[in-house]
Scaffold this motif. Structure first.
Motif, PDB file in Angstrom:
ATOM      1  N   ILE A  32      -0.474  19.589   3.517  1.00 18.54           N
ATOM      2  CA  ILE A  32       0.220  19.632   4.805  1.00 18.54           C
ATOM      3  C   ILE A  32       0.901  20.984   4.985  1.00 18.54           C
ATOM      4  O   ILE A  32       0.880  21.570   6.071  1.00 18.54           O
ATOM      5  CB  ILE A  32       1.225  18.469   4.923  1.00 18.54           C
ATOM      6  N   GLY A  33       1.511  21.500   3.925  1.00 17.18           N
ATOM      7  CA  GLY A  33       2.158  22.803   3.994  1.00 17.18           C
ATOM      8  C   GLY A  33       1.177  23.922   4.275  1.00 17.18           C
ATOM      9  O   GLY A  33       1.432  24.796   5.110  1.00 17.18           O
ATOM     10  N   VAL A  34       0.038  23.913   3.595  1.00 17.25           N
ATOM     11  CA  VAL A  34      -0.979  24.943   3.829  1.00 17.25           C
ATOM     12  C   VAL A  34      -1.516  24.838   5.254  1.00 17.25           C
ATOM     13  O   VAL A  34      -1.716  25.857   5.929  1.00 17.25           O
ATOM     14  CB  VAL A  34      -2.116  24.833   2.793  1.00 17.25           C
ATOM     15  N   ILE A  53       5.883  26.602   4.310  1.00 19.47           N
ATOM     16  CA  ILE A  53       6.130  27.236   3.012  1.00 19.47           C
ATOM     17  C   ILE A  53       7.095  26.389   2.179  1.00 19.47           C
ATOM     18  O   ILE A  53       6.910  26.237   0.963  1.00 19.47           O
ATOM     19  CB  ILE A  53       6.665  28.671   3.218  1.00 19.47           C
ATOM     20  N   GLU A  54       8.093  25.813   2.820  1.00 18.21           N
ATOM     21  CA  GLU A  54       9.022  24.935   2.095  1.00 18.21           C
ATOM     22  C   GLU A  54       8.310  23.691   1.573  1.00 18.21           C
ATOM     23  O   GLU A  54       8.613  23.209   0.476  1.00 18.21           O
ATOM     24  CB  GLU A  54      10.197  24.543   2.994  1.00 18.21           C
ATOM     25  N   LEU A  55       7.361  23.151   2.329  1.00 18.87           N
ATOM     26  CA  LEU A  55       6.584  22.003   1.839  1.00 18.87           C
ATOM     27  C   LEU A  55       5.763  22.387   0.607  1.00 18.87           C
ATOM     28  O   LEU A  55       5.632  21.591  -0.335  1.00 18.87           O
ATOM     29  CB  LEU A  55       5.665  21.475   2.933  1.00 18.87           C
ATOM     30  N   ALA A  69      13.983  29.069  -3.128  1.00 19.91           N
ATOM     31  CA  ALA A  69      13.572  28.570  -1.812  1.00 19.91           C
ATOM     32  C   ALA A  69      14.741  28.616  -0.828  1.00 19.91           C
ATOM     33  O   ALA A  69      14.540  28.936   0.351  1.00 19.91           O
ATOM     34  CB  ALA A  69      13.033  27.155  -1.931  1.00 19.91           C
ATOM     35  N   ALA A  70      15.944  28.311  -1.284  1.00 21.55           N
ATOM     36  CA  ALA A  70      17.108  28.375  -0.397  1.00 21.55           C
ATOM     37  C   ALA A  70      17.378  29.815   0.023  1.00 21.55           C
ATOM     38  O   ALA A  70      17.654  30.087   1.215  1.00 21.55           O
ATOM     39  CB  ALA A  70      18.327  27.787  -1.100  1.00 21.55           C
ATOM     40  N   ALA A  71      17.277  30.750  -0.915  1.00 24.35           N
ATOM     41  CA  ALA A  71      17.470  32.156  -0.578  1.00 24.35           C
ATOM     42  C   ALA A  71      16.366  32.646   0.365  1.00 24.35           C
ATOM     43  O   ALA A  71      16.632  33.383   1.323  1.00 24.35           O
ATOM     44  CB  ALA A  71      17.499  33.001  -1.842  1.00 24.35           C
ATOM     45  N   GLU A  72      15.142  32.212   0.113  1.00 21.50           N
ATOM     46  CA  GLU A  72      14.013  32.596   0.975  1.00 21.50           C
ATOM     47  C   GLU A  72      14.205  32.056   2.378  1.00 21.50           C
ATOM     48  O   GLU A  72      13.938  32.770   3.364  1.00 21.50           O
ATOM     49  CB  GLU A  72      12.708  32.062   0.365  1.00 21.50           C
ATOM     50  N   ALA A  73      14.687  30.840   2.506  1.00 26.64           N
ATOM     51  CA  ALA A  73      14.894  30.256   3.829  1.00 26.64           C
ATOM     52  C   ALA A  73      15.984  31.007   4.590  1.00 26.64           C
ATOM     53  O   ALA A  73      15.832  31.277   5.790  1.00 26.64           O
ATOM     54  CB  ALA A  73      15.257  28.781   3.693  1.00 26.64           C
ATOM     55  N   ALA A  74      17.054  31.367   3.910  1.00 28.51           N
ATOM     56  CA  ALA A  74      18.133  32.092   4.579  1.00 28.51           C
ATOM     57  C   ALA A  74      17.674  33.464   5.055  1.00 28.51           C
ATOM     58  O   ALA A  74      17.925  33.853   6.206  1.00 28.51           O
ATOM     59  CB  ALA A  74      19.318  32.225   3.629  1.00 28.51           C
TER      60      ALA A  74
END
Length: 104
Positions: A19-21, A37-39, A72-77
């Motif tokens: 689903i993410g891809v 990307i988070e998935l 992932a949290a740093a990437e999202a921010a």
């Protein structure tokens, strides 16, 4: 307490990854791409925890999963900050329109 078989967890992880891809490849909105990307990250975390649970003597999978969550949290921010800046500049968050506007 009955444990969930490893195969079921891996199947769920493969579904999340797929689903993410699909979201990354097919969607045009930058926020939806970030959600894809988070998935993918969550599918990897599920695999790490599942294999760590499969061998209880080893905790490396769980520790590495915590590291992936922090990344992932740093990437999202950072990614959301970039999306906001791109939106301010191009007045759109659609990836295709930003790429085509950049080529002009």
């Amino acid at each position: 307490m009955e444990q969930i078989p490893l195969e079921h967890i891996l199947l769920l992880s493969a579904l999340l990854f797929s689903i993410g891809v699909f979201a990354v490849i097919s969607k045009r909105h930058a926020v939806v791409v970030l959600m894809g990307i988070e998935l993918i990250f969550n599918a990897a975390n599920l695999n790490l925890v599942a294999f760590s649970r499969h061998d209880p003597a080893l905790l490396q999978g769980q520790l590495f999963s915590l590291f992936v969550i922090v990344v992932a949290a740093a990437e999202a921010a950072v990614a959301l900050a970039i999306v906001l800046r791109v939106y301010q500049y191009f007045k759109t968050a659609h990836v295709n329109e930003v790429v085509s506007a950049d080529n002009k």
